[in-house]
Scaffold this motif. Structure first.
Motif, PDB file in Angstrom:
ATOM      1  N   VAL A  28       0.836  -1.202   0.000  1.00 41.12           N
ATOM      2  CA  VAL A  28       0.000   0.000   0.000  1.00 41.12           C
ATOM      3  C   VAL A  28       0.874   1.256   0.000  1.00 41.12           C
ATOM      4  O   VAL A  28       0.622   2.228  -0.720  1.00 41.12           O
ATOM      5  N   VAL A  29       1.928   1.230   0.815  1.00 40.37           N
ATOM      6  CA  VAL A  29       2.827   2.383   0.904  1.00 40.37           C
ATOM      7  C   VAL A  29       3.580   2.579  -0.409  1.00 40.37           C
ATOM      8  O   VAL A  29       3.706   3.709  -0.905  1.00 40.37           O
ATOM      9  N   ALA A  30       4.065   1.481  -0.994  1.00 42.30           N
ATOM     10  CA  ALA A  30       4.798   1.560  -2.259  1.00 42.30           C
ATOM     11  C   ALA A  30       3.922   2.210  -3.332  1.00 42.30           C
ATOM     12  O   ALA A  30       4.368   3.105  -4.052  1.00 42.30           O
ATOM     13  N   GLU A  31       2.659   1.781  -3.396  1.00 40.51           N
ATOM     14  CA  GLU A  31       1.746   2.339  -4.393  1.00 40.51           C
ATOM     15  C   GLU A  31       1.552   3.842  -4.156  1.00 40.51           C
ATOM     16  O   GLU A  31       1.594   4.646  -5.083  1.00 40.51           O
TER      17      GLU A  31
ATOM     18  N   ARG B 219      13.305  -4.281   4.419  1.00 41.20           N
ATOM     19  CA  ARG B 219      13.122  -5.720   4.314  1.00 41.20           C
ATOM     20  C   ARG B 219      11.757  -6.151   4.862  1.00 41.20           C
ATOM     21  O   ARG B 219      11.100  -7.005   4.301  1.00 41.20           O
ATOM     22  N   THR B 220      11.341  -5.522   5.976  1.00 41.52           N
ATOM     23  CA  THR B 220      10.071  -5.921   6.578  1.00 41.52           C
ATOM     24  C   THR B 220       9.162  -4.704   6.775  1.00 41.52           C
ATOM     25  O   THR B 220       9.607  -3.551   6.737  1.00 41.52           O
ATOM     26  N   ARG B 221       7.912  -5.002   7.018  1.00 43.41           N
ATOM     27  CA  ARG B 221       6.910  -3.987   7.316  1.00 43.41           C
ATOM     28  C   ARG B 221       7.333  -3.191   8.576  1.00 43.41           C
ATOM     29  O   ARG B 221       7.207  -1.968   8.621  1.00 43.41           O
ATOM     30  N   GLU B 222       7.822  -3.905   9.582  1.00 43.12           N
ATOM     31  CA  GLU B 222       8.257  -3.258  10.823  1.00 43.12           C
ATOM     32  C   GLU B 222       9.406  -2.285  10.549  1.00 43.12           C
ATOM     33  O   GLU B 222       9.438  -1.177  11.094  1.00 43.12           O
ATOM     34  N   ASP B 223      10.360  -2.723   9.692  1.00 44.00           N
ATOM     35  CA  ASP B 223      11.494  -1.858   9.319  1.00 44.00           C
ATOM     36  C   ASP B 223      10.979  -0.546   8.727  1.00 44.00           C
ATOM     37  O   ASP B 223      11.408   0.536   9.107  1.00 44.00           O
ATOM     38  N   LEU B 224      10.059  -0.680   7.786  1.00 46.33           N
ATOM     39  CA  LEU B 224       9.551   0.494   7.072  1.00 46.33           C
ATOM     40  C   LEU B 224       8.877   1.474   8.035  1.00 46.33           C
ATOM     41  O   LEU B 224       9.183   2.671   8.040  1.00 46.33           O
ATOM     42  N   PHE B 225       7.986   0.976   8.879  1.00 42.77           N
ATOM     43  CA  PHE B 225       7.169   1.904   9.661  1.00 42.77           C
ATOM     44  C   PHE B 225       7.930   2.504  10.854  1.00 42.77           C
ATOM     45  O   PHE B 225       7.728   3.667  11.192  1.00 42.77           O
TER      46      PHE B 225
ATOM     47  N   SER C 282       7.845   0.792  -7.086  1.00 48.46           N
ATOM     48  CA  SER C 282       7.492  -0.624  -7.237  1.00 48.46           C
ATOM     49  C   SER C 282       7.668  -1.348  -5.900  1.00 48.46           C
ATOM     50  O   SER C 282       8.453  -0.924  -5.050  1.00 48.46           O
ATOM     51  N   ARG C 283       6.918  -2.445  -5.730  1.00 42.26           N
ATOM     52  CA  ARG C 283       7.002  -3.200  -4.484  1.00 42.26           C
ATOM     53  C   ARG C 283       8.431  -3.726  -4.272  1.00 42.26           C
ATOM     54  O   ARG C 283       8.950  -3.741  -3.156  1.00 42.26           O
ATOM     55  N   GLY C 284       9.067  -4.132  -5.394  1.00 38.02           N
ATOM     56  CA  GLY C 284      10.438  -4.642  -5.309  1.00 38.02           C
ATOM     57  C   GLY C 284      11.398  -3.582  -4.802  1.00 38.02           C
ATOM     58  O   GLY C 284      12.223  -3.842  -3.926  1.00 38.02           O
ATOM     59  N   ALA C 285      11.241  -2.371  -5.345  1.00 40.78           N
ATOM     60  CA  ALA C 285      12.120  -1.277  -4.921  1.00 40.78           C
ATOM     61  C   ALA C 285      11.892  -0.962  -3.437  1.00 40.78           C
ATOM     62  O   ALA C 285      12.829  -0.694  -2.680  1.00 40.78           O
TER      63      ALA C 285
END
Lengths: 210, 210
Positions: free
Chosen positions: B45-48, B62-68, B53-56
């Motif tokens: 959802v965040v990538a969009e 690496r993980t959802r926790e990392d991102l947030f 891209s989801r890959g980028a």
């Protein structure tokens, strides 16, 4: 009257049972919300936790929103009544020891499972329009009651400019302390903050004795 | 050196693009969390939302926790830097006007979308052990930084007994004000509380001039 008495006798225990069921549901709703958050808290889950059939639960609360807002309101009322009851055993008005105990009690309104449950409800309400209106009204009622309790216990004279905002800021601080206690046990730090701000508050509200 | 220069030239824009992508992801993560809560916030959802891209996105986090957790930390750092920058244009130390502006700025740390996002993360962390540890550490770092900023701006002397707890209580109040602003626009009441508590704080920290 003889024809009425048996009917009343039969109704009374039933009313008592009904009240007890309702209370069990409300208390189960709070612990459920505190443990599993809004997304994990449904009427069925609460009914099971309370040992009540789903049908009986829905007899008491038509919707999920009804159940959870009623639960937060019920437990908040009980907590506030407990804080008000403390008033009977307080040191004399205007003393620093009295202010300290009152601040501790008010902060205690926001550091238990009730606050954790209410917080889940607030955060969920931010995303759900239907819940939002209910929770906003609930939050206003509970907040007003906490303010009234604080003013009465502190014997704060709100006709003096700034006193109203002083008490409001104290309750905001209490909420913030509740938040700081969400993930870790913050009680040692909280005790020091409460001690210092009780001193400050006492100086502001009781400048002669403070 | 001539063989190195083109390679460095090519790498630099790529690094810049990578940094820009990372920043876009972090900012999209905050607004996503503030709008949809933890349960509605996934890496996809965040990538969009960020137009990545989801890959980028997964190359960066690496993980959802990392991102947030990275997102909350990044935005908190930016907000704190903005508050620190205010220091250059403040009235002279020890004045009531200065204290008022500083309290407003500190409270501002807790009343925007960042606080709303962080609150979603905190509440979710209460239920998820994996997230809990990360968020607890993050919250400690961000809290320490806010405290350091407050002490520096207020020129508070923490060797004086009680001063540390005075500043802590102020930040707890700021958090509580953030909470009060979650469901409704609380800015009018908040302004009055900030005004009164700035006065109290000024009297405590600057007793001669206050």
């Amino acid at each position: 009257m003889a024809t009425v008495t048996p009917a009343r006798g039969a109704r009374q225990p039933q009313q008592e049972r009904s009240r007890a069921t309702r209370r069990r549901l409300l208390e189960a709703a709070i612990s459920c919300l505190a443990d599993h958050g809004w997304s994990g808290s449904t009427v069925s889950v609460v009914a099971e936790r309370a040992g009540v059939s789903r049908g009986a639960a829905q007899h008491h609360f038509r919707t999920r929103e009804d159940l959870f807002t009623a639960a937060v309101e019920h437990v908040a009322e009980m907590r506030q009544r407990a804080v008000q009851a403390v008033a009977d055993n307080l040191p004399p008005p205007g003393s620093r020891a009295r202010t300290r105990i009152i601040v501790e009690e008010l902060v205690g309104l926001y550091t238990g499972p009730l606050f954790r449950a209410a917080l889940h409800l607030w955060v969920a309400a931010g995303d759900e329009a239907q819940l939002r209106e209910r929770v906003t009204a609930l939050e206003a009622r509970v907040g007003r009651e906490a303010h009234r309790t604080a003013v009465a216990l502190l014997a704060a004279d709100e006709t003096v400019p700034g006193v109203r905002e002083t008490v409001q800021g104290l309750l905001d601080m209490a909420r913030g302390l509740g938040l700081a206690n969400l993930l870790t046990d913050d009680s040692a730090r909280r005790e020091r903050v409460v001690s210092q701000w009780s001193r400050i508050l006492d100086g502001v509200l009781n400048p002669v004795t403070g």
